[in-house]
Design a protein around this motif. Structure first.
Motif, mmCIF file in Angstrom:
data_model
loop_
_atom_site.group_PDB
_atom_site.id
_atom_site.type_symbol
_atom_site.label_atom_id
_atom_site.label_comp_id
_atom_site.label_asym_id
_atom_site.label_seq_id
_atom_site.Cartn_x
_atom_site.Cartn_y
_atom_site.Cartn_z
ATOM 1 N N VAL A 105 0.863 -1.173 0.000
ATOM 2 C CA VAL A 105 0.000 0.000 0.000
ATOM 3 C C VAL A 105 0.906 1.231 0.000
ATOM 4 O O VAL A 105 1.843 1.318 0.797
ATOM 5 C CB VAL A 105 -0.929 0.012 1.233
ATOM 6 C CG1 VAL A 105 -1.843 1.214 1.201
ATOM 7 C CG2 VAL A 105 -1.738 -1.280 1.300
ATOM 8 N N PHE A 106 0.620 2.142 -0.904
ATOM 9 C CA PHE A 106 1.394 3.373 -1.044
ATOM 10 C C PHE A 106 0.473 4.574 -0.833
ATOM 11 O O PHE A 106 -0.725 4.497 -1.084
ATOM 12 C CB PHE A 106 1.991 3.468 -2.462
ATOM 13 C CG PHE A 106 2.950 2.368 -2.801
ATOM 14 C CD1 PHE A 106 4.318 2.552 -2.650
ATOM 15 C CD2 PHE A 106 2.498 1.144 -3.282
ATOM 16 C CE1 PHE A 106 5.209 1.538 -2.977
ATOM 17 C CE2 PHE A 106 3.372 0.128 -3.611
ATOM 18 C CZ PHE A 106 4.739 0.324 -3.456
ATOM 19 N N HIS A 107 1.059 5.669 -0.405
ATOM 20 C CA HIS A 107 0.324 6.936 -0.324
ATOM 21 C C HIS A 107 0.280 7.573 -1.708
ATOM 22 O O HIS A 107 1.081 7.244 -2.593
ATOM 23 C CB HIS A 107 1.005 7.888 0.669
ATOM 24 C CG HIS A 107 0.828 7.475 2.094
ATOM 25 N ND1 HIS A 107 -0.333 7.702 2.800
ATOM 26 C CD2 HIS A 107 1.658 6.823 2.946
ATOM 27 C CE1 HIS A 107 -0.209 7.223 4.019
ATOM 28 N NE2 HIS A 107 0.998 6.681 4.142
ATOM 29 N N ASN A 108 -0.650 8.496 -1.906
ATOM 30 C CA ASN A 108 -0.800 9.154 -3.209
ATOM 31 C C ASN A 108 0.498 9.788 -3.697
ATOM 32 O O ASN A 108 0.795 9.739 -4.892
ATOM 33 C CB ASN A 108 -1.910 10.208 -3.160
ATOM 34 C CG ASN A 108 -3.285 9.573 -3.164
ATOM 35 O OD1 ASN A 108 -3.506 8.529 -3.754
ATOM 36 N ND2 ASN A 108 -4.222 10.211 -2.493
ATOM 37 N N ASN A 109 1.266 10.364 -2.798
ATOM 38 C CA ASN A 109 2.513 11.012 -3.221
ATOM 39 C C ASN A 109 3.611 9.996 -3.549
ATOM 40 O O ASN A 109 4.712 10.372 -3.932
ATOM 41 C CB ASN A 109 2.999 12.019 -2.178
ATOM 42 C CG ASN A 109 3.377 11.388 -0.851
ATOM 43 O OD1 ASN A 109 3.227 10.186 -0.650
ATOM 44 N ND2 ASN A 109 3.859 12.200 0.056
ATOM 45 N N GLU A 110 3.304 8.705 -3.439
ATOM 46 C CA GLU A 110 4.252 7.638 -3.759
ATOM 47 C C GLU A 110 3.848 6.874 -5.029
ATOM 48 O O GLU A 110 4.305 5.759 -5.256
ATOM 49 C CB GLU A 110 4.345 6.649 -2.591
ATOM 50 C CG GLU A 110 4.838 7.262 -1.303
ATOM 51 C CD GLU A 110 4.762 6.310 -0.131
ATOM 52 O OE1 GLU A 110 5.774 6.212 0.600
ATOM 53 O OE2 GLU A 110 3.709 5.653 0.061
ATOM 54 N N LEU A 111 3.012 7.479 -5.871
ATOM 55 C CA LEU A 111 2.549 6.807 -7.080
ATOM 56 C C LEU A 111 3.712 6.365 -7.962
ATOM 57 O O LEU A 111 3.723 5.245 -8.471
ATOM 58 C CB LEU A 111 1.583 7.706 -7.861
ATOM 59 C CG LEU A 111 1.036 7.131 -9.165
ATOM 60 C CD1 LEU A 111 0.290 5.813 -8.917
ATOM 61 C CD2 LEU A 111 0.111 8.140 -9.842
ATOM 62 N N SER A 112 4.708 7.208 -8.137
ATOM 63 C CA SER A 112 5.866 6.831 -8.963
ATOM 64 C C SER A 112 6.597 5.632 -8.374
ATOM 65 O O SER A 112 7.016 4.718 -9.094
ATOM 66 C CB SER A 112 6.842 8.004 -9.103
ATOM 67 O OG SER A 112 6.241 9.034 -9.835
ATOM 68 N N GLU A 113 6.748 5.605 -7.054
ATOM 69 C CA GLU A 113 7.393 4.471 -6.384
ATOM 70 C C GLU A 113 6.561 3.206 -6.564
ATOM 71 O O GLU A 113 7.094 2.118 -6.791
ATOM 72 C CB GLU A 113 7.586 4.769 -4.906
ATOM 73 C CG GLU A 113 8.289 3.655 -4.155
ATOM 74 C CD GLU A 113 8.438 3.942 -2.668
ATOM 75 O OE1 GLU A 113 8.604 2.955 -1.915
ATOM 76 O OE2 GLU A 113 8.374 5.119 -2.248
ATOM 77 N N ALA A 114 5.237 3.326 -6.491
ATOM 78 C CA ALA A 114 4.355 2.180 -6.684
ATOM 79 C C ALA A 114 4.490 1.624 -8.099
ATOM 80 O O ALA A 114 4.550 0.409 -8.292
ATOM 81 C CB ALA A 114 2.904 2.564 -6.409
ATOM 82 N N LYS A 115 4.573 2.504 -9.079
ATOM 83 C CA LYS A 115 4.770 2.066 -10.473
ATOM 84 C C LYS A 115 6.083 1.307 -10.614
ATOM 85 O O LYS A 115 6.136 0.263 -11.276
ATOM 86 C CB LYS A 115 4.753 3.257 -11.423
ATOM 87 C CG LYS A 115 3.391 3.862 -11.642
ATOM 88 C CD LYS A 115 3.499 5.043 -12.586
ATOM 89 C CE LYS A 115 2.187 5.745 -12.781
ATOM 90 N NZ LYS A 115 2.299 6.923 -13.669
#
Length: 120
Positions: A105-115
């Protein structure tokens, strides 16, 4: 409303959800895309971005999500959920225990990290 996230590897499917997620969103967009990906890969990776502008899910959409997940229970290699909505984050952590693959689970500001993570 559901929008496909572009420029992901061939075995990764990603969506951004906005507003209310409906049964039609699942039946006309998400499920066909998932089934098409599983027709080409035994193991798939999924990225779901549920941002602050998400207003909710129709009950039937949540049921379709559950059925889809269970149908391919052993096919999910990685599942990345991106959201700051606490009930979603908590649900993924609880129900993620039943998923054989890896989930984060990632926070919205971690979208690039999630990708990056879901694509590794």
């Amino acid at each position: 409303m559901i929008e496909k996230i572009p420029d992901l590897p061939d075995n990764v499917l990603g969506f951004t959800a906005k507003g209310e997620i409906t049964l039609n969103d699942y039946e006309s967009i998400i499920i066909p895309a998932v089934e098409e990906l599983f027709s080409r890969h035994k193991k798939v990776r999924f990225l779901y971005h549920l941002g602050d502008d998400l207003t909710g899910f129709e009950t039937a959409a949540m049921w379709d999500d559950t059925k889809m997940g269970l149908k391919h229970i052993h096919g999910w290699e990685r599942l990345a959920i991106v959201s700051d909505i606490e009930w979603i984050r908590a649900a993924v952590k609880i129900f993620g225990l039943a998923i054989p693959g890896h989930e984060r689970v990632f926070h919205n500001n971690e979208l690039s990290e999630a990708k990056r993570w879901v694509s590794e």
